[in-house]
Scaffold this motif. Sequence first.
Motif, mmCIF file in Angstrom:
data_model
loop_
_atom_site.group_PDB
_atom_site.id
_atom_site.type_symbol
_atom_site.label_atom_id
_atom_site.label_comp_id
_atom_site.label_asym_id
_atom_site.label_seq_id
_atom_site.Cartn_x
_atom_site.Cartn_y
_atom_site.Cartn_z
ATOM 1 N N LEU A 47 0.835 -1.192 0.000
ATOM 2 C CA LEU A 47 0.000 0.000 0.000
ATOM 3 C C LEU A 47 0.876 1.250 0.000
ATOM 4 O O LEU A 47 1.827 1.348 0.769
ATOM 5 N N VAL A 48 0.522 2.189 -0.857
ATOM 6 C CA VAL A 48 1.254 3.450 -0.944
ATOM 7 C C VAL A 48 0.469 4.565 -0.252
ATOM 8 O O VAL A 48 1.026 5.366 0.498
ATOM 9 N N ALA A 49 -0.825 4.616 -0.512
ATOM 10 C CA ALA A 49 -1.665 5.681 0.051
ATOM 11 C C ALA A 49 -3.105 5.205 0.019
ATOM 12 O O ALA A 49 -3.473 4.369 -0.806
ATOM 13 N N ALA A 50 -3.921 5.754 0.907
ATOM 14 C CA ALA A 50 -5.330 5.388 0.948
ATOM 15 C C ALA A 50 -6.151 6.610 1.296
ATOM 16 O O ALA A 50 -5.674 7.528 1.979
ATOM 17 N N ILE A 51 -7.405 6.599 0.841
ATOM 18 C CA ILE A 51 -8.310 7.710 1.117
ATOM 19 C C ILE A 51 -9.690 7.148 1.418
ATOM 20 O O ILE A 51 -10.200 6.295 0.698
ATOM 21 N N THR A 52 -10.279 7.623 2.511
ATOM 22 C CA THR A 52 -11.613 7.169 2.888
ATOM 23 C C THR A 52 -12.671 7.854 2.022
ATOM 24 O O THR A 52 -12.375 8.804 1.289
ATOM 25 N N SER A 53 -13.896 7.391 2.139
ATOM 26 C CA SER A 53 -14.979 8.015 1.378
ATOM 27 C C SER A 53 -15.158 9.474 1.775
ATOM 28 O O SER A 53 -15.605 10.295 0.974
ATOM 29 N N GLY A 55 -12.632 11.454 2.663
ATOM 30 C CA GLY A 55 -11.467 12.241 2.280
ATOM 31 C C GLY A 55 -10.284 12.189 3.225
ATOM 32 O O GLY A 55 -9.266 12.839 2.985
ATOM 33 N N SER A 56 -10.363 11.406 4.290
ATOM 34 C CA SER A 56 -9.195 11.243 5.160
ATOM 35 C C SER A 56 -8.156 10.394 4.458
ATOM 36 O O SER A 56 -8.508 9.434 3.758
ATOM 37 N N THR A 57 -6.890 10.744 4.673
ATOM 38 C CA THR A 57 -5.820 10.076 3.929
ATOM 39 C C THR A 57 -4.763 9.505 4.858
ATOM 40 O O THR A 57 -4.605 9.947 6.001
ATOM 41 N N ASN A 58 -4.064 8.514 4.352
ATOM 42 C CA ASN A 58 -2.840 8.063 5.015
ATOM 43 C C ASN A 58 -1.865 7.589 3.959
ATOM 44 O O ASN A 58 -2.259 7.219 2.842
ATOM 45 N N TYR A 59 -0.577 7.623 4.320
ATOM 46 C CA TYR A 59 0.493 7.376 3.364
ATOM 47 C C TYR A 59 1.556 6.468 3.963
ATOM 48 O O TYR A 59 1.815 6.506 5.160
ATOM 49 N N ALA A 60 2.199 5.710 3.092
ATOM 50 C CA ALA A 60 3.390 4.988 3.497
ATOM 51 C C ALA A 60 4.483 6.003 3.801
ATOM 52 O O ALA A 60 4.550 7.069 3.181
#
Length: 118
Positions: A47-53, A55-60
């Motif tokens: 996983l490199v990055a993710a975004i919730t429905s 708009g919250s994000t998280n990153y490697a």
Amino acid sequence: QVQPVESGGGLVQPGGSLRLSCAASGTIFSINTIGWYRQAPGKQRDLVAAITSGGSTNYAESVKGRFTISRDNAKNTVYLQMNSLKPEDTAVYYCNTFRPGRANLYNWGQGTQVTVSS
């Protein structure tokens, strides 16, 4: 089964930028957390990055401060803006749902190749 369609990859020099797009149809896409993953030759898909429905994000850690994930729910599209690219970012990039401990909701697509090289 529906699978996302990734696009926007290419060959870029170190320090350059690319913007990837991931599109899929249906409500699954708009109501779930969507992640960008990458797989380099001989390595596992991470996983490199993710975004919730919402708009919250998280990153490697390896991409923090360089990559930005965003989404347009009206277009069922998630983007990955990649800046300050490094050779170690070279990989095939995929998108899919991100559901820790549970199966992805899509089949894996073809991905889009990103090559960072001078």
